[in-house]
Write a protein that holds these residues in place. Structure first.
Motif, PDB file in Angstrom:
ATOM      1  N   GLY A   1       0.848  -1.205   0.000  1.00 42.85           N
ATOM      2  CA  GLY A   1       0.000   0.000   0.000  1.00 42.85           C
ATOM      3  C   GLY A   1       0.875   1.244   0.000  1.00 42.85           C
ATOM      4  N   VAL A   2       1.821   1.263  -0.923  1.00 42.32           N
ATOM      5  CA  VAL A   2       2.866   2.293  -1.001  1.00 42.32           C
ATOM      6  C   VAL A   2       2.308   3.704  -1.203  1.00 42.32           C
ATOM      7  N   GLY A   3       1.128   3.810  -1.848  1.00 43.27           N
ATOM      8  CA  GLY A   3       0.572   5.132  -2.146  1.00 43.27           C
ATOM      9  C   GLY A   3       1.525   5.914  -3.039  1.00 43.27           C
ATOM     10  N   THR A   4       1.801   7.166  -2.682  1.00 45.95           N
ATOM     11  CA  THR A   4       2.689   7.999  -3.504  1.00 45.95           C
ATOM     12  C   THR A   4       4.165   7.791  -3.150  1.00 45.95           C
ATOM     13  N   GLY A   5       4.450   6.833  -2.264  1.00 45.23           N
ATOM     14  CA  GLY A   5       5.845   6.436  -2.042  1.00 45.23           C
ATOM     15  C   GLY A   5       6.565   7.119  -0.888  1.00 45.23           C
ATOM     16  N   ASN A   6       5.827   7.742   0.025  1.00 48.75           N
ATOM     17  CA  ASN A   6       6.520   8.509   1.077  1.00 48.75           C
ATOM     18  C   ASN A   6       7.316   7.636   2.049  1.00 48.75           C
ATOM     19  N   LEU A   7       6.765   6.480   2.418  1.00 57.04           N
ATOM     20  CA  LEU A   7       7.506   5.591   3.329  1.00 57.04           C
ATOM     21  C   LEU A   7       8.661   4.918   2.582  1.00 57.04           C
ATOM     22  N   SER A   8       8.399   4.492   1.359  1.00 57.51           N
ATOM     23  CA  SER A   8       9.481   3.879   0.564  1.00 57.51           C
ATOM     24  C   SER A   8      10.640   4.851   0.401  1.00 57.51           C
ATOM     25  N   LYS A   9      10.319   6.136   0.202  1.00 58.22           N
ATOM     26  CA  LYS A   9      11.358   7.154   0.025  1.00 58.22           C
ATOM     27  C   LYS A   9      12.256   7.190   1.267  1.00 58.22           C
ATOM     28  N   GLU A  10      11.605   7.173   2.432  1.00 57.92           N
ATOM     29  CA  GLU A  10      12.345   7.222   3.702  1.00 57.92           C
ATOM     30  C   GLU A  10      13.197   5.954   3.868  1.00 57.92           C
ATOM     31  N   LEU A  11      12.625   4.809   3.512  1.00 57.21           N
ATOM     32  CA  LEU A  11      13.343   3.538   3.639  1.00 57.21           C
ATOM     33  C   LEU A  11      14.573   3.517   2.730  1.00 57.21           C
ATOM     34  N   LEU A  12      14.384   3.973   1.498  1.00 58.35           N
ATOM     35  CA  LEU A  12      15.501   3.995   0.545  1.00 58.35           C
ATOM     36  C   LEU A  12      16.603   4.932   1.046  1.00 58.35           C
ATOM     37  N   LYS A  13      16.165   6.081   1.605  1.00 61.06           N
ATOM     38  CA  LYS A  13      17.121   7.059   2.139  1.00 61.06           C
ATOM     39  C   LYS A  13      17.975   6.433   3.246  1.00 61.06           C
ATOM     40  N   GLU A  14      17.329   5.549   4.026  1.00 61.69           N
ATOM     41  CA  GLU A  14      18.020   4.892   5.145  1.00 61.69           C
ATOM     42  C   GLU A  14      18.873   3.703   4.692  1.00 61.69           C
ATOM     43  N   GLY A  15      18.806   3.374   3.406  1.00 65.83           N
ATOM     44  CA  GLY A  15      19.667   2.307   2.888  1.00 65.83           C
ATOM     45  C   GLY A  15      18.996   0.947   2.754  1.00 65.83           C
ATOM     46  N   PHE A  16      17.703   0.875   3.060  1.00 67.56           N
ATOM     47  CA  PHE A  16      17.000  -0.405   2.898  1.00 67.56           C
ATOM     48  C   PHE A  16      16.809  -0.717   1.417  1.00 67.56           C
ATOM     49  N   SER A  17      16.768  -2.010   1.096  1.00 67.39           N
ATOM     50  CA  SER A  17      16.310  -2.427  -0.229  1.00 67.39           C
ATOM     51  C   SER A  17      14.802  -2.609  -0.101  1.00 67.39           C
TER      52      SER A  17
END
Ligand SMILES: C[S@@+](CC[C@H](N)C(=O)[O-])C[C@H]1O[C@@H](n2cnc3c(N)ncnc32)[C@H](O)[C@@H]1O
Length: 213
Positions: free
Chosen positions: A56-72
């Motif tokens: 339920g990524v929506g517009t990607g706000n959580l994914s953006k934060e995760l990617l910033k933190e180095g998560f795949s």
């Protein structure tokens, strides 16, 4: 299962305005939204930076934060419009069409996270989904669910009264028609799967459940 898809296609272009500008009747639902996204990263970082599934990524706000933190990250999102906007925001994000009961990938994840989305499932679908997602989680992995939940009948009834008095008609309608649960009902589903968990209140509406396999 996907009864809200059309609504999300329509909401997509102004979704970020709703959550970041917060100049509307959902203001308090999205209070501490930034903090909530960071807290999810924090909660799954305690072990290692690993492979995360966001549903339920929506517009990607959580994914953006995760990617910033180095998560795949692999993102799952059923709304075409939301997927399009998330891809526009995060061209490198792997984002797939799917939903809580359809993850079109064979993989095991260190963590599975979701924010403001789990309430679109009925209680039976929630149970089926957690069983299904358990199959995608590595041992000692975590599932994090951040969403509106009620801690008691009394709290729910007072909150609904408050929302009605605030004349937040759309929010009141959502709270009465979507599948918001009591915290203990969601925790029961994790008990059935033998997970351990902690729970944290993020604002007047939203709780975060941090469950470990
Ligand atoms: C309120 S938005 C939340 C978006 C994002 N997670 C956030 O925190 O800002 C809810 C998202 O859940 C998605 N959704 C609705 N039903 C779903 C389902 N059954 N499975 C997965 N995602 C769903 C919607 O398309 C929408 O993008």
């Amino acid at each position: 299962m996907l009864e809200f898809n059309e609504l999300f296609d329509q909401w997509a272009p102004v979704y970020d305005q709703t959550v970041f500008n917060r100049d509307n009747e959902y203001n308090e639902v999205f209070e501490n939204y930034d903090l909530l996204l960071k807290e999810i990263c924090q909660q799954i970082r305690d072990k290692k930076i690993g492979l995360t599934l966001e549903i339920g990524v929506g517009t990607g706000n959580l994914s953006k934060e995760l990617l910033k933190e180095g998560f795949s990250v692999i993102g799952i999102e059923p709304s075409d419009e939301m997927r399009r906007l998330a891809k526009e925001k995060l061209p490198n994000l792997a984002i797939l069409d799917g939903h809580f009961l359809s993850i079109p990938i064979i993989e095991k994840f260190d963590s599975i996270v979701t924010s403001y989305a789990f309430h679109h499932l009925t209680y039976t679908e929630k149970r089926d989904s957690l069983k299904y997602l358990d199959g995608f989680l590595k041992k000692n992995g975590k599932i994090i669910i951040a969403d509106t939940m009620f801690e008691s009948e009394e709290y729910k009834s007072n909150l609904l009264k408050y929302v009605a008095e605030s004349k937040a008609h759309n929010l009141l309608n959502d709270l009465n028609t979507e599948y918001y649960e009591y915290t203990e009902e969601i925790l029961r589903l994790f008990d059935e799967l033998d997970y351990t968990y902690t729970i944290k209140k993020m604002n007047k509406y939203v709780w975060m459940i941090i469950a470990e396999k």
